[in-house]
Scaffold this active site. Structure first.
Site, PDB file in Angstrom:
ATOM      1  N   LYS A  69       0.851  -1.205   0.000  1.00  0.00           N
ATOM      2  CA  LYS A  69       0.000   0.000   0.000  1.00  0.00           C
ATOM      3  C   LYS A  69       0.880   1.247   0.000  1.00  0.00           C
ATOM      4  O   LYS A  69       2.106   1.153   0.180  1.00  0.00           O
ATOM      5  CB  LYS A  69      -0.917  -0.021   1.219  1.00  0.00           C
ATOM      6  CG  LYS A  69      -0.175   0.062   2.540  1.00  0.00           C
ATOM      7  CD  LYS A  69      -1.081  -0.273   3.721  1.00  0.00           C
ATOM      8  CE  LYS A  69      -0.288  -0.215   5.009  1.00  0.00           C
ATOM      9  NZ  LYS A  69      -1.040  -0.756   6.150  1.00  0.00           N
ATOM     10  N   TYR A  82      15.032  30.135   7.352  1.00  0.00           N
ATOM     11  CA  TYR A  82      13.820  30.801   7.838  1.00  0.00           C
ATOM     12  C   TYR A  82      13.776  30.768   9.359  1.00  0.00           C
ATOM     13  O   TYR A  82      14.046  29.723   9.968  1.00  0.00           O
ATOM     14  CB  TYR A  82      12.575  30.106   7.291  1.00  0.00           C
ATOM     15  CG  TYR A  82      12.374  30.284   5.809  1.00  0.00           C
ATOM     16  CD1 TYR A  82      12.155  31.549   5.269  1.00  0.00           C
ATOM     17  CD2 TYR A  82      12.397  29.184   4.956  1.00  0.00           C
ATOM     18  CE1 TYR A  82      11.960  31.715   3.899  1.00  0.00           C
ATOM     19  CE2 TYR A  82      12.201  29.342   3.587  1.00  0.00           C
ATOM     20  CZ  TYR A  82      11.983  30.608   3.065  1.00  0.00           C
ATOM     21  OH  TYR A  82      11.785  30.761   1.722  1.00  0.00           O
TER      22      TYR A  82
HETATM   23  C1  LIG Z   1      -0.213  -1.766   6.816  1.00  0.00           C
HETATM   24  C2  LIG Z   1      -0.758  -3.019   7.345  1.00  0.00           C
HETATM   25  C3  LIG Z   1       0.074  -4.114   7.613  1.00  0.00           C
HETATM   26  C4  LIG Z   1       1.581  -4.045   7.509  1.00  0.00           C
HETATM   27  O1  LIG Z   1       2.098  -3.427   8.665  1.00  0.00           O
HETATM   28  P1  LIG Z   1       3.675  -3.296   8.883  1.00  0.00           P
HETATM   29  O2  LIG Z   1       3.797  -2.739  10.243  1.00  0.00           O
HETATM   30  O3  LIG Z   1       4.166  -2.341   7.837  1.00  0.00           O
HETATM   31  O4  LIG Z   1       4.249  -4.647   8.721  1.00  0.00           O
HETATM   32  C5  LIG Z   1      -0.519  -5.304   8.020  1.00  0.00           C
HETATM   33  N1  LIG Z   1      -1.858  -5.391   8.177  1.00  0.00           N
HETATM   34  C6  LIG Z   1      -2.680  -4.359   7.948  1.00  0.00           C
HETATM   35  C7  LIG Z   1      -4.133  -4.522   8.159  1.00  0.00           C
HETATM   36  C8  LIG Z   1      -2.164  -3.133   7.548  1.00  0.00           C
HETATM   37  O5  LIG Z   1      -2.990  -2.097   7.346  1.00  0.00           O
END
Ligand SMILES: *Cc1c(COP(=O)(O)O)cnc(C)c1O
Length: 357
Positions: free
Chosen positions: A34, A251
């Site tokens: 994702k 800044y």
């Molecule tokens: C993003 C996500 C993961 C992966 O989590 P990590 O900490 O990056 O391993 C697993 N399960 C769900 C439901 C997620 O949303």
């Protein structure tokens, strides 16, 4: 061209996948890609992780893109569909969906699909984000089992504290109680649970951050698990300013020199994804040597202290994070986590893919 560059090391993905697999040899691996593959590029990540049995995405568009690129593995939409018209799309492309709410079951019961969908039914075990409460869970599963548009069912939850106290014991026990008598495959573990709680491995593990070579556990570097960073963000010095005691940079004059200071200006700013809230002293490598940011990060540039790196000048290489400087070290100093820095790398940053790193 601006010298900033994100280098993606495909070999690191393969290496990290083998490390994750060795932690949970009995489980199938769902590689979580994702957020544009945690900022590494969806297809870069999927190609590097093509040895996984599945991919987890957010939107149906990402699933379709993976299918179009030839990936045949299980693809799971982690939040399921957002609207009913995504169900036929998912069905046509054999994309599995999470079901976390009764309105999603309503949609499944009403839609006409040419091919039933595989679903992952999500329980809310106290994170209170997505999922059915334990006491309503079995009923949701039975409703789905009776739905003609549902093919295979997998039981699923997600832990709020897999990476810290109080751990997973209470939600795991609750999950087991609420799923007694439901004989389906199970998926529980994210990266932190994979590495810290072997009792959560089950049929499918959902590995994200650690496949990218960053840590899921505060205080434990990814190198402790022999993981390798898949992304290295580099740039170069584009200007140098020599300043005297009492003079400031950037800044808001947030850094004022106490002594004669050589300041390097780096072509990397918050519009590239570098955190604006990184304080003075956030680690950076210049010519491979440890340096630190000074002054406020601007949109396109940031400042580093070159006083102790006399060989550095215009054109000198800078590593913001990656191979020689863990993203987690930078993140910790900036009050965030490696995940956020990786995901925030901006589309304007050119990407180079190393195929045999
Ligand atoms: C993003 C996500 C993961 C992966 O989590 P990590 O900490 O990056 O391993 C697993 N399960 C769900 C439901 C997620 O949303």
């Amino acid at each position: 061209m601006r010298p900033i560059l994100a280098t993606i090391d495909t070999g690191a993905f393969r290496h990290n996948l083998s490390i994750v697999r060795s932690q949970a040899p009995q489980s199938r691996v769902m590689a979580v890609v994702k957020a544009n593959g945690y900022g590494h590029g969806l297809l870069n990540a999927a190609r590097g992780l093509s040895g996984a049995e599945g991919f987890a995405v957010l939107g149906v568009e990402e699933g379709l893109q993976l299918r179009k690129s030839g990936f045949r593995q299980t693809i799971l939409m982690l939040e399921g569909v957002f609207a009913a018209d995504e169900l036929p799309q998912a069905s046509r492309s054999d994309i599995s969906i999470v079901v976390h709410h009764s309105t999603q079951i309503d949609m499944l019961e009403r839609v006409a699909l040419s091919k039933p969908l595989d679903v992952f039914v999500k329980m809310n075990n106290g994170m209170n984000r997505l999922g059915f409460k334990p006491e309503l869970y079995a009923q949701a599963v039975r409703r789905l089992a009776a739905c003609a548009n549902v093919s295979r069912i997998t039981l699923m939850t997600h832990f709020a504290t897999a990476d810290e106290a109080p751990g997973v014991n209470a939600p795991l026990a609750q999950f087991r109680r609420a799923t007694e008598g439901l004989h389906y495959p199970v998926s529980l573990a994210n990266s932190a649970a994979i590495f810290r709680h072997p009792e959560t491995h089950a049929d499918w593990i959902r590995a994200g951050i650690m496949l990218y070579g960053a840590s899921a556990v505060a205080g434990t570097p990814a190198s402790a698990y022999k993981l390798r960073p898949a992304m290295t963000l580099t740039s170069a010095i584009i200007a140098v300013q020599d300043i005297k005691p009492g003079e400031s940079v950037g800044y808001g004059n947030r850094f004022t020199a106490a002594k004669n200071t050589r300041v390097g200006i780096v072509a990397c700013g918050y519009a590239d994804g570098y955190p604006r809230h990184a304080p003075n002293g956030t680690p950076v490598l210049v010519c491979g040597k440890p340096s630190a940011t000074i002054g406020r990060v601007s949109m396109d540039m940031l400042f580093v202290d070159l006083t102790d790196i006399p060989e550095a000048g215009i054109g000198s290489p800078v590593e913001l994070w990656g191979r020689h400087l863990p993203v987690d070290t930078v993140a910790e100093k900036a009050g965030t986590i490696g995940y956020e820095l990786l995901c925030a790398v901006a589309p304007r940053v050119p990407v180079r893919v190393l195929e045999n790193g």
